[in-house]
Write a protein that holds these residues in place. Structure first.
Motif, PDB file in Angstrom:
ATOM      1  N   SER A  48       1.284 -12.187  -0.619  1.00 31.13           N
ATOM      2  CA  SER A  48       0.523 -10.896  -1.089  1.00 31.13           C
ATOM      3  C   SER A  48      -0.201 -11.108  -2.290  1.00 31.13           C
ATOM      4  CB  SER A  48       1.447  -9.780  -0.839  1.00 31.13           C
ATOM      5  OG  SER A  48       2.094  -9.684   0.470  1.00 31.13           O
ATOM      6  N   VAL A  49      -1.532 -10.850  -2.386  1.00 30.83           N
ATOM      7  CA  VAL A  49      -2.337 -10.734  -3.491  1.00 30.83           C
ATOM      8  C   VAL A  49      -2.818  -9.261  -3.848  1.00 30.83           C
ATOM      9  CG1 VAL A  49      -4.347 -11.758  -4.441  1.00 30.83           C
ATOM     10  CG2 VAL A  49      -3.020 -13.040  -2.806  1.00 30.83           C
ATOM     11  N   MET A  50      -2.429  -9.122  -5.335  1.00 32.66           N
ATOM     12  CA  MET A  50      -3.145  -7.726  -5.758  1.00 32.66           C
ATOM     13  C   MET A  50      -4.132  -7.969  -6.612  1.00 32.66           C
ATOM     14  SD  MET A  50      -0.961  -4.728  -7.757  1.00 32.66           S
ATOM     15  CE  MET A  50      -0.219  -4.048  -6.008  1.00 32.66           C
ATOM     16  N   VAL A 108       7.036   3.845   2.133  1.00 31.86           N
ATOM     17  CA  VAL A 108       8.349   3.544   2.680  1.00 31.86           C
ATOM     18  C   VAL A 108       7.981   2.769   3.980  1.00 31.86           C
ATOM     19  CG1 VAL A 108      10.478   4.269   3.712  1.00 31.86           C
ATOM     20  CG2 VAL A 108       9.503   5.392   1.690  1.00 31.86           C
ATOM     21  N   LYS A 109       7.307   3.106   4.633  1.00 31.98           N
ATOM     22  CA  LYS A 109       6.932   2.553   5.960  1.00 31.98           C
ATOM     23  C   LYS A 109       6.112   1.176   5.760  1.00 31.98           C
ATOM     24  CE  LYS A 109       5.300   3.676  10.667  1.00 31.98           C
ATOM     25  NZ  LYS A 109       4.949   4.516  11.861  1.00 31.98           N
ATOM     26  N   LEU A 110       5.248   1.084   4.691  1.00 28.78           N
ATOM     27  CA  LEU A 110       4.490  -0.090   4.485  1.00 28.78           C
ATOM     28  C   LEU A 110       5.603  -1.090   4.118  1.00 28.78           C
ATOM     29  CD1 LEU A 110       1.678  -1.589   4.172  1.00 28.78           C
ATOM     30  CD2 LEU A 110       1.632  -0.555   2.054  1.00 28.78           C
ATOM     31  N   LEU A 111       6.486  -0.632   3.030  1.00 28.28           N
ATOM     32  CA  LEU A 111       7.430  -1.627   2.507  1.00 28.28           C
ATOM     33  C   LEU A 111       8.193  -2.075   3.764  1.00 28.28           C
ATOM     34  CD1 LEU A 111       9.194  -2.988   0.450  1.00 28.28           C
ATOM     35  CD2 LEU A 111      10.454  -0.808   0.088  1.00 28.28           C
ATOM     36  N   ARG A 112       8.845  -1.428   4.740  1.00 28.66           N
ATOM     37  CA  ARG A 112       9.347  -1.834   5.971  1.00 28.66           C
ATOM     38  C   ARG A 112       8.682  -2.954   6.557  1.00 28.66           C
ATOM     39  NH1 ARG A 112      10.172   2.364   8.879  1.00 28.66           N
ATOM     40  NH2 ARG A 112      11.655   3.024   7.399  1.00 28.66           N
ATOM     41  N   PHE A 113       7.376  -2.936   6.901  1.00 27.36           N
ATOM     42  CA  PHE A 113       6.371  -3.841   7.608  1.00 27.36           C
ATOM     43  C   PHE A 113       6.511  -5.005   6.670  1.00 27.36           C
ATOM     44  CE2 PHE A 113       2.174  -5.532   7.025  1.00 27.36           C
ATOM     45  CZ  PHE A 113       2.547  -6.453   8.250  1.00 27.36           C
ATOM     46  N   PHE A 142       4.713   5.815  -7.447  1.00 28.98           N
ATOM     47  CA  PHE A 142       4.572   4.484  -6.617  1.00 28.98           C
ATOM     48  C   PHE A 142       5.954   3.697  -6.585  1.00 28.98           C
ATOM     49  CE2 PHE A 142       3.064   0.296  -5.357  1.00 28.98           C
ATOM     50  CZ  PHE A 142       1.949   0.748  -4.395  1.00 28.98           C
ATOM     51  N   ARG A 143       6.039   3.298  -5.506  1.00 31.58           N
ATOM     52  CA  ARG A 143       7.638   2.788  -5.336  1.00 31.58           C
ATOM     53  C   ARG A 143       7.511   1.480  -6.065  1.00 31.58           C
ATOM     54  NH1 ARG A 143      11.347   4.447  -1.349  1.00 31.58           N
ATOM     55  NH2 ARG A 143      12.315   2.417  -1.487  1.00 31.58           N
ATOM     56  N   GLU A 144       8.731   1.089  -6.845  1.00 24.94           N
ATOM     57  CA  GLU A 144       8.620  -0.199  -7.366  1.00 24.94           C
ATOM     58  C   GLU A 144       8.768  -1.341  -6.622  1.00 24.94           C
ATOM     59  OE1 GLU A 144      10.757  -2.031 -11.396  1.00 24.94           O
ATOM     60  OE2 GLU A 144      11.590  -0.680 -10.450  1.00 24.94           O
ATOM     61  N   ASP A 145       9.574  -1.377  -5.493  1.00 25.24           N
ATOM     62  CA  ASP A 145      10.058  -2.419  -4.626  1.00 25.24           C
ATOM     63  C   ASP A 145       8.757  -2.786  -3.889  1.00 25.24           C
ATOM     64  OD1 ASP A 145       9.912   0.127  -3.275  1.00 25.24           O
ATOM     65  OD2 ASP A 145      11.891  -0.089  -2.513  1.00 25.24           O
ATOM     66  N   LEU A 146       7.951  -1.635  -3.583  1.00 20.06           N
ATOM     67  CA  LEU A 146       6.592  -2.073  -2.805  1.00 20.06           C
ATOM     68  C   LEU A 146       5.837  -2.624  -3.739  1.00 20.06           C
ATOM     69  CD1 LEU A 146       4.914  -1.707  -0.310  1.00 20.06           C
ATOM     70  CD2 LEU A 146       4.116   0.619  -1.469  1.00 20.06           C
ATOM     71  N   PHE A 147       5.731  -2.347  -4.722  1.00 19.83           N
ATOM     72  CA  PHE A 147       5.004  -3.154  -5.880  1.00 19.83           C
ATOM     73  C   PHE A 147       5.193  -4.371  -5.794  1.00 19.83           C
ATOM     74  CE2 PHE A 147       4.099  -4.637 -10.293  1.00 19.83           C
ATOM     75  CZ  PHE A 147       2.749  -4.681 -10.213  1.00 19.83           C
ATOM     76  N   ARG A 170       6.417  -6.299  -3.698  1.00 22.69           N
ATOM     77  CA  ARG A 170       6.214  -6.878  -2.529  1.00 22.69           C
ATOM     78  C   ARG A 170       4.515  -7.301  -2.267  1.00 22.69           C
ATOM     79  NH1 ARG A 170       9.732  -9.378   1.355  1.00 22.69           N
ATOM     80  NH2 ARG A 170      11.592  -8.182   0.842  1.00 22.69           N
ATOM     81  N   LEU A 171       4.009  -6.124  -2.949  1.00 23.33           N
ATOM     82  CA  LEU A 171       2.623  -6.377  -2.886  1.00 23.33           C
ATOM     83  C   LEU A 171       1.746  -7.271  -3.903  1.00 23.33           C
ATOM     84  CD1 LEU A 171       1.296  -2.623  -2.122  1.00 23.33           C
ATOM     85  CD2 LEU A 171       1.304  -4.470  -0.550  1.00 23.33           C
ATOM     86  N   ALA A 172       2.738  -7.345  -5.056  1.00 26.47           N
ATOM     87  CA  ALA A 172       1.840  -8.110  -6.086  1.00 26.47           C
ATOM     88  C   ALA A 172       2.706  -9.434  -6.308  1.00 26.47           C
ATOM     89  CB  ALA A 172       2.305  -7.335  -7.425  1.00 26.47           C
ATOM     90  N   GLU A 173       2.859 -10.167  -5.318  1.00 22.24           N
ATOM     91  CA  GLU A 173       3.453 -11.613  -5.536  1.00 22.24           C
ATOM     92  C   GLU A 173       2.394 -12.421  -6.423  1.00 22.24           C
ATOM     93  OE1 GLU A 173       6.043 -12.448  -1.510  1.00 22.24           O
ATOM     94  OE2 GLU A 173       3.805 -12.292  -1.255  1.00 22.24           O
ATOM     95  N   ILE A 174       1.276 -12.141  -6.258  1.00 21.35           N
ATOM     96  CA  ILE A 174       0.295 -12.620  -7.109  1.00 21.35           C
ATOM     97  C   ILE A 174      -0.563 -11.662  -7.591  1.00 21.35           C
ATOM     98  CG2 ILE A 174      -1.707 -14.394  -7.411  1.00 21.35           C
ATOM     99  CD1 ILE A 174       0.772 -15.808  -6.857  1.00 21.35           C
ATOM    100  N   VAL A 175      -0.910 -11.527  -8.907  1.00 21.11           N
ATOM    101  CA  VAL A 175      -1.525 -10.497  -9.349  1.00 21.11           C
ATOM    102  C   VAL A 175      -2.822 -11.295 -10.066  1.00 21.11           C
ATOM    103  CG1 VAL A 175      -1.891  -8.701 -11.102  1.00 21.11           C
ATOM    104  CG2 VAL A 175       0.111  -8.872  -9.780  1.00 21.11           C
ATOM    105  N   VAL A 176      -4.144 -10.503  -9.741  1.00 19.85           N
ATOM    106  CA  VAL A 176      -5.100 -11.417 -10.070  1.00 19.85           C
ATOM    107  C   VAL A 176      -6.303 -10.136 -10.817  1.00 19.85           C
ATOM    108  CG1 VAL A 176      -7.501 -12.613  -9.788  1.00 19.85           C
ATOM    109  CG2 VAL A 176      -5.369 -13.134  -8.435  1.00 19.85           C
ATOM    110  N   LYS A 177      -6.388 -10.347 -12.237  1.00 15.24           N
ATOM    111  CA  LYS A 177      -7.171  -9.431 -12.972  1.00 15.24           C
ATOM    112  C   LYS A 177      -8.520  -9.718 -12.925  1.00 15.24           C
ATOM    113  CE  LYS A 177      -3.305  -7.667 -15.902  1.00 15.24           C
ATOM    114  NZ  LYS A 177      -2.670  -7.899 -17.164  1.00 15.24           N
TER     115      LYS A 177
END
Length: 458
Positions: free
Chosen positions: A177-179, A264-269, A307-312, A314-321
């Motif tokens: 996942s890329v943020m 929460v639902k997005l994290l489960r997905f 904002f949930r830290e665990d979701l962050f 999961r979404l921010a495996e790669i962060v690009v500024k």
């Protein structure tokens, strides 16, 4: 030398009628793929067949070995057939006027006989390097003109943005996942689409959703879909965006606006790669890659419990500024020219370019709205322009001033100023090295030294 090795070497055409000097020059350039000819017809034939980037040309060729008429005739034909060729002329008569005349007719440089092989070698190698750089500049300019660049239609000459593109290309064929983090209008959706197109998922769908633009009570249905009868108005079963992007990429713009219950639902997905539609009772496996973006400070939102830290994570495996447009010196001019070309074609064909005050204003403006602001201003200016050239008033940028904030360290300030001015000049001259040097008031060799010193690319 093997044929394959010869083809990998830089090409050099030597036009020289002296057999002894021919042998000497060929021996001196064993690191080039050398073709040697002794008359005009052979030179033009070799030029057409080999397309050498560099030619050394003796002006004294038969049938006028004691004059320069035949050499000038060859030069004129080369410039007519392939004007980007770097021609280095020689005169055996010590006639500096002839050499200067050749420069005026398009020659790159000159040398005098008797030949200093080492000095001539430096000129030849510098000419090859210049030809390569100019070819790269033309390719960049062509891509900018067509709107086709390194990634997702990205138009840039800024190293900061090129690094972003390279990072995205590097992770494109993974499933991480890329943020994308950046201010509004910096091109996050463009980059997300570029990532999709560069990945092995490009055959699948690219689906984008702006989480801030959809009411909270509708966002869950938009993302996960719903079954028929799940709520009032649900007259049929509808797939959500996550499901529609299966096999492809889902771009979640402004992901910071997703409400906590839906997080929460997005994290489960993301953990299980399955979803349940609203009103549904079965899990549906979905193979969707998530790319998200936001201009918000998610770490501050985590600290505030928004904002949930665990979701962050999961979404921010790669962060690009993504740098702002103000942090990409020269890009505003490149982009403005590309936008003007497109909008003029669509709305006002009489507009052909920018006036000098418009280019200066574009360089000086801070672009708080980034690329989106620039695009909108250029669009408006093209519509409003009365003449062939868009001026600063058309852009509503009259009186724009340069940023006067500079680092206190003088060396750093000078380097920063040099980099900024050079990149603006390159953009203003559309990558043409000679014109850039003229704009800066320096010689081409000095400009090359500065490009190398500051690790800048034309």
């Amino acid at each position: 030398m093997s044929e394959s090795k010869s083809k990998s070497l830089p090409r050099l055409l030597i036009v020289e009628d002296d057999a002894g000097l021919q042998a000497q020059l060929k021996w001196a350039y064993d690191d080039f793929d050398v073709t040697i000819v002794g008359d005009r017809a052979s030179a033009i034939a070799a030029l057409r067949a080999e397309e050498p980037p560099v030619v050394t040309l003796d002006l004294g060729l038969p049938p006028d070995p004691d004059g320069t008429s035949e050499g000038f005739a060859v030069l004129e034909e080369i410039m007519a057939i392939k004007p980007d060729t770097k021609v280095i002329v020689a005169s055996g008569h010590g006639a500096r006027e002839s050499a200067l005349n050749a420069i005026e007719r398009g020659a790159y440089d000159f040398y005098q006989k008797p030949v200093d092989i080492e000095e001539l070698g430096l000129i030849v190698r510098r000419a090859h390097n210049l030809h390569r750089i100019e070819a790269e500049n033309r390719a960049l300019q062509a891509r900018a003109g067509d709107g086709n660049t390194v990634l997702g239609g990205l138009i840039t000459a800024a190293p900061e943005m090129v690094r972003v593109a390279r990072t995205i290309e590097r992770v494109a064929n993974t499933n991480v996942s890329v943020m994308l983090l950046g201010a509004s209008g910096t091109g996050k959706e463009l980059l997300a689409r570029g990532l999709h197109d560069a990945s092995d998922r490009k055959g699948g769908a690219f689906v984008a959703i702006n989480c801030a633009a959809i009411p909270e009570n509708l966002l869950e249905s938009e993302l996960f879909g719903h079954e028929k009868g799940a709520f009032t108005g649900a007259v049929k079963t509808t797939e959500g965006k996550i499901e529609l992007a299966s096999g492809g990429t889902l771009f979640l713009d402004e992901v910071g606006d997703i409400p906590l219950p839906l997080q929460v639902k997005l994290l489960r997905f993301l953990q299980e790669r399955t979803i349940e539609r609203i009103g549904g009772r079965k899990s549906i496996s979905v193979d969707t890659r998530i790319v998200c973006a936001t201009h918000q400070d998610l770490e501050a939102m985590i600290a505030d419990g928004r904002f949930r830290e665990d979701l962050f994570y999961r979404l921010a495996e790669i962060v690009v500024k993504i740098p702002s447009l103000a942090e990409r010196p020269g890009d505003a001019t490149l982009l403005a020219k590309a936008f003007l070309k497109r909008f003029a074609r669509e709305m006002n064909p009489g507009v052909k370019g920018f006036a000098a005050d418009a280019l200066a204003a574009i360089d000086a403006w801070k672009w708080p709205g980034n690329v989106r602001e620039l695009e909108n201003r250029v669009k408006r200016a093209v519509i409003m322009a009365d003449g062939k050239l868009v001026n600063a008033a058309d852009l509503d940028l009259e009186g724009a001033e340069d940023d006067d904030s500079q680092p206190l360290n003088l060396k750093s300030a000078r380097e920063q100023a040099d980099r900024r001015v050079i990149r603006h000049a390159l953009a203003r001259s559309e990558g043409n090295i000679s014109n850039t040097a003229k704009l800066l008031g320096i010689s081409r060799p000095t400009l090359y030294d500065l490009l190398k010193q500051y690790d800048l690319h034309a």
